[in-house]
Design a protein around this motif. Structure first.
Motif, PDB file in Angstrom:
ATOM      1  N   ALA A 137       0.836  -1.204   0.000  1.00  0.00           N
ATOM      2  CA  ALA A 137       0.000   0.000   0.000  1.00  0.00           C
ATOM      3  C   ALA A 137       0.873   1.258   0.000  1.00  0.00           C
ATOM      4  O   ALA A 137       0.568   2.240  -0.679  1.00  0.00           O
ATOM      5  CB  ALA A 137      -0.934  -0.006   1.211  1.00  0.00           C
ATOM      6  N   ALA A 138       1.969   1.208   0.735  1.00  0.00           N
ATOM      7  CA  ALA A 138       2.852   2.371   0.840  1.00  0.00           C
ATOM      8  C   ALA A 138       3.784   2.523  -0.360  1.00  0.00           C
ATOM      9  O   ALA A 138       4.178   3.637  -0.701  1.00  0.00           O
ATOM     10  CB  ALA A 138       3.684   2.271   2.119  1.00  0.00           C
ATOM     11  N   ARG A 139       4.133   1.407  -1.016  1.00  0.00           N
ATOM     12  CA  ARG A 139       5.188   1.456  -2.033  1.00  0.00           C
ATOM     13  C   ARG A 139       4.737   1.251  -3.475  1.00  0.00           C
ATOM     14  O   ARG A 139       5.506   1.539  -4.390  1.00  0.00           O
ATOM     15  CB  ARG A 139       6.249   0.397  -1.717  1.00  0.00           C
ATOM     16  N   GLU A 140       3.554   0.734  -3.688  1.00  0.00           N
ATOM     17  CA  GLU A 140       3.124   0.379  -5.047  1.00  0.00           C
ATOM     18  C   GLU A 140       3.312   1.529  -6.035  1.00  0.00           C
ATOM     19  O   GLU A 140       3.848   1.340  -7.126  1.00  0.00           O
ATOM     20  CB  GLU A 140       1.667  -0.090  -5.040  1.00  0.00           C
ATOM     21  N   ASN A 141       2.877   2.721  -5.660  1.00  0.00           N
ATOM     22  CA  ASN A 141       3.009   3.862  -6.569  1.00  0.00           C
ATOM     23  C   ASN A 141       4.470   4.193  -6.860  1.00  0.00           C
ATOM     24  O   ASN A 141       4.809   4.615  -7.968  1.00  0.00           O
ATOM     25  CB  ASN A 141       2.295   5.092  -6.008  1.00  0.00           C
ATOM     26  N   LEU A 142       5.336   3.993  -5.874  1.00  0.00           N
ATOM     27  CA  LEU A 142       6.761   4.280  -6.067  1.00  0.00           C
ATOM     28  C   LEU A 142       7.398   3.263  -7.009  1.00  0.00           C
ATOM     29  O   LEU A 142       8.213   3.629  -7.867  1.00  0.00           O
ATOM     30  CB  LEU A 142       7.487   4.297  -4.722  1.00  0.00           C
ATOM     31  N   TYR A 143       7.033   1.990  -6.845  1.00  0.00           N
ATOM     32  CA  TYR A 143       7.537   0.968  -7.774  1.00  0.00           C
ATOM     33  C   TYR A 143       7.105   1.313  -9.202  1.00  0.00           C
ATOM     34  O   TYR A 143       7.911   1.271 -10.130  1.00  0.00           O
ATOM     35  CB  TYR A 143       7.002  -0.422  -7.417  1.00  0.00           C
ATOM     36  N   CYS A 144       5.836   1.642  -9.352  1.00  0.00           N
ATOM     37  CA  CYS A 144       5.304   1.952 -10.686  1.00  0.00           C
ATOM     38  C   CYS A 144       5.944   3.210 -11.265  1.00  0.00           C
ATOM     39  O   CYS A 144       6.217   3.278 -12.464  1.00  0.00           O
ATOM     40  CB  CYS A 144       3.788   2.099 -10.631  1.00  0.00           C
TER      41      CYS A 144
END
Length: 174
Positions: A137-144
């Motif tokens: 939830a915290a990192r998904e956007n950063l990975y993408c």
């Protein structure tokens, strides 16, 4: 073909397994940033975090990323390397970033099959399933954000490797 491949994703996504396969098939050198940190510090990740804290570990992680970046390498990164905007930018500018995307339940299942608690300290102190849900939830956007390509990590390592090679040889960069 002279490239640098960075593999990002949460722990348990298969970064090391896929990275080793890919490096072997491409005749590249495989580097794992966590392993590099452990070798250069003579400490486990858990010991670094316990003795020096997460902030110091993240600094070592950023240094390791820059130290190991060279042409013809497949670099498997620690799951939290994307927490630093500088690291995300560095990887995008210096190579192709592959995000191995997996659901929290798959990640938790894999981690429970091969627990490495001495190397992978808990980020939240919660159960593996709860932790992976929170981490994603915290990192998904950063990975993408930093990924040139997002690949379903539920696929077999061999299929992922084949897919990445197809991407590389087609010259597709997003």
């Amino acid at each position: 073909m002279n490239q640098i491949l960075f593999i990002v994703g949460a722990r348990g996504a298969g970064k090391t397994t896929v990275g080793k396969l890919l490096a072997n098939e491409l005749s590249y050198t495989f580097i794992d940033t966590d392993h590099h940190i452990q070798q250069t510090s003579n400490m486990t990740i858990a010991d670094i975090v316990n003795q020096q804290g997460w902030q110091q570990f993240r600094q070592l992680e950023s240094q390791a990323l820059q130290q190991v970046t060279q042409i013809n390498r497949v670099i498997s990164t620690g799951g939290g390397i994307i927490l630093s905007a500088e690291n995300r930018q560095y990887m995008r500018q210096n190579g192709t970033v592959i995000y191995l995307q997996a659901s929290a339940s798959i990640l938790a299942e894999r981690l429970m099959q091969q627990p490495e608690s001495t190397q992978r300290p808990s980020l939240t102190g919660k159960s593996i399933v709860e932790e992976m849900e929170e981490v994603l939830a915290a990192r998904e956007n950063l990975y993408c954000e930093c990924a040139n390509h997002i690949i379903n990590a539920h696929l077999s390592p061999e299929k992922i490797t084949t897919y990445v090679k197809e991407i590389m040889f087609s010259g597709i960069v997003s």
